[in-house]
Design a protein around this motif. Sequence first.
Motif, PDB file in Angstrom:
ATOM      1  N   HIS A   7       0.846  -1.347   0.077  1.00 35.56           N
ATOM      2  CA  HIS A   7      -0.094   0.050   0.149  1.00 35.56           C
ATOM      3  C   HIS A   7       0.771   1.239   0.035  1.00 35.56           C
ATOM      4  CE1 HIS A   7       1.282   0.191   4.185  1.00 35.56           C
ATOM      5  NE2 HIS A   7       0.772  -1.019   4.342  1.00 35.56           N
ATOM      6  N   ALA A   8       0.424   2.464  -0.131  1.00 36.56           N
ATOM      7  CA  ALA A   8       0.645   3.649  -0.075  1.00 36.56           C
ATOM      8  C   ALA A   8       1.517   4.076   1.048  1.00 36.56           C
ATOM      9  CB  ALA A   8      -0.123   4.945  -0.396  1.00 36.56           C
ATOM     10  N   LEU A   9       2.394   5.155   1.020  1.00 34.13           N
ATOM     11  CA  LEU A   9       3.503   5.311   2.216  1.00 34.13           C
ATOM     12  C   LEU A   9       4.663   4.754   1.906  1.00 34.13           C
ATOM     13  CD1 LEU A   9       4.564   7.119   4.332  1.00 34.13           C
ATOM     14  CD2 LEU A   9       3.455   5.415   6.199  1.00 34.13           C
ATOM     15  N   PRO A  10       5.472   5.194   1.136  1.00 32.62           N
ATOM     16  CA  PRO A  10       6.717   4.303   0.702  1.00 32.62           C
ATOM     17  C   PRO A  10       7.264   3.758   2.052  1.00 32.62           C
ATOM     18  CG  PRO A  10       6.569   6.464  -0.609  1.00 32.62           C
ATOM     19  CD  PRO A  10       5.326   6.444   0.446  1.00 32.62           C
ATOM     20  N   HIS A  11       7.607   2.758   2.065  1.00 37.15           N
ATOM     21  CA  HIS A  11       8.162   1.858   3.099  1.00 37.15           C
ATOM     22  C   HIS A  11       9.094   0.783   2.786  1.00 37.15           C
ATOM     23  CE1 HIS A  11       4.330   0.162   3.029  1.00 37.15           C
ATOM     24  NE2 HIS A  11       5.054  -0.948   3.488  1.00 37.15           N
ATOM     25  N   VAL A  12       9.676   0.262   3.603  1.00 41.17           N
ATOM     26  CA  VAL A  12      10.536  -1.026   3.423  1.00 41.17           C
ATOM     27  C   VAL A  12      10.379  -1.934   4.727  1.00 41.17           C
ATOM     28  CG1 VAL A  12      12.184  -0.246   1.736  1.00 41.17           C
ATOM     29  CG2 VAL A  12      12.711  -0.224   4.271  1.00 41.17           C
ATOM     30  N   HIS A  13      10.200  -3.239   4.256  1.00 42.80           N
ATOM     31  CA  HIS A  13      10.292  -4.321   5.551  1.00 42.80           C
ATOM     32  C   HIS A  13      11.519  -4.917   5.632  1.00 42.80           C
ATOM     33  CE1 HIS A  13       5.898  -4.553   5.312  1.00 42.80           C
ATOM     34  NE2 HIS A  13       5.918  -3.967   3.951  1.00 42.80           N
ATOM     35  N   VAL A  14      12.160  -4.917   7.007  1.00 43.17           N
ATOM     36  CA  VAL A  14      13.290  -5.168   7.280  1.00 43.17           C
ATOM     37  C   VAL A  14      13.407  -6.425   8.172  1.00 43.17           C
ATOM     38  CG1 VAL A  14      15.691  -4.704   8.182  1.00 43.17           C
ATOM     39  CG2 VAL A  14      14.480  -2.920   7.132  1.00 43.17           C
ATOM     40  N   PHE A  15      14.264  -7.621   7.834  1.00 43.64           N
ATOM     41  CA  PHE A  15      13.884  -8.895   8.589  1.00 43.64           C
ATOM     42  C   PHE A  15      15.233  -9.246   9.224  1.00 43.64           C
ATOM     43  CE2 PHE A  15      10.738  -8.745   5.275  1.00 43.64           C
ATOM     44  CZ  PHE A  15       9.588  -9.063   5.905  1.00 43.64           C
ATOM     45  N   SER A  16      15.187  -9.904  10.368  1.00 37.70           N
ATOM     46  CA  SER A  16      16.405 -10.317  11.120  1.00 37.70           C
ATOM     47  C   SER A  16      15.685 -11.998  11.590  1.00 37.70           C
ATOM     48  CB  SER A  16      16.684  -9.553  12.428  1.00 37.70           C
ATOM     49  OG  SER A  16      15.657  -9.672  13.377  1.00 37.70           O
ATOM     50  N   ALA A  17      16.394 -12.565  12.286  1.00 37.70           N
ATOM     51  CA  ALA A  17      16.440 -13.932  12.603  1.00 37.70           C
ATOM     52  C   ALA A  17      15.244 -13.856  13.808  1.00 37.70           C
ATOM     53  CB  ALA A  17      17.707 -14.507  13.157  1.00 37.70           C
ATOM     54  N   GLU A  18      15.200 -12.598  14.504  1.00 34.61           N
ATOM     55  CA  GLU A  18      14.424 -12.502  15.567  1.00 34.61           C
ATOM     56  C   GLU A  18      13.163 -12.088  15.392  1.00 34.61           C
ATOM     57  OE1 GLU A  18      17.594 -11.578  15.485  1.00 34.61           O
ATOM     58  OE2 GLU A  18      18.335 -13.118  16.780  1.00 34.61           O
TER      59      GLU A  18
END
Length: 69
Positions: A7-18
């Motif tokens: 969806h709108a609002l430019p963003h990213v998802h960042v993942f770690s093992a936790e």
Amino acid sequence: MIWLDDHALPHVHVFSAEGSTKIALSGEPDCLLRVDGMSRKQVAVAIALVFEHRVRLLAEWEKIHGNPN
């Protein structure tokens, strides 16, 4: 990661093992949209990396989703 069907609002998802976090690309101080399971240190590193590469990430968002303005 930038989801293709997001969806709108430019963003990213960042993942770690936790866990994961969702960070807006707006450059505003309230860029942190969600945190799930990541430590404060991991989130701080994620924010620093996102903002180091913000211009490129925003360009990728625009290629996928169009200009947010």
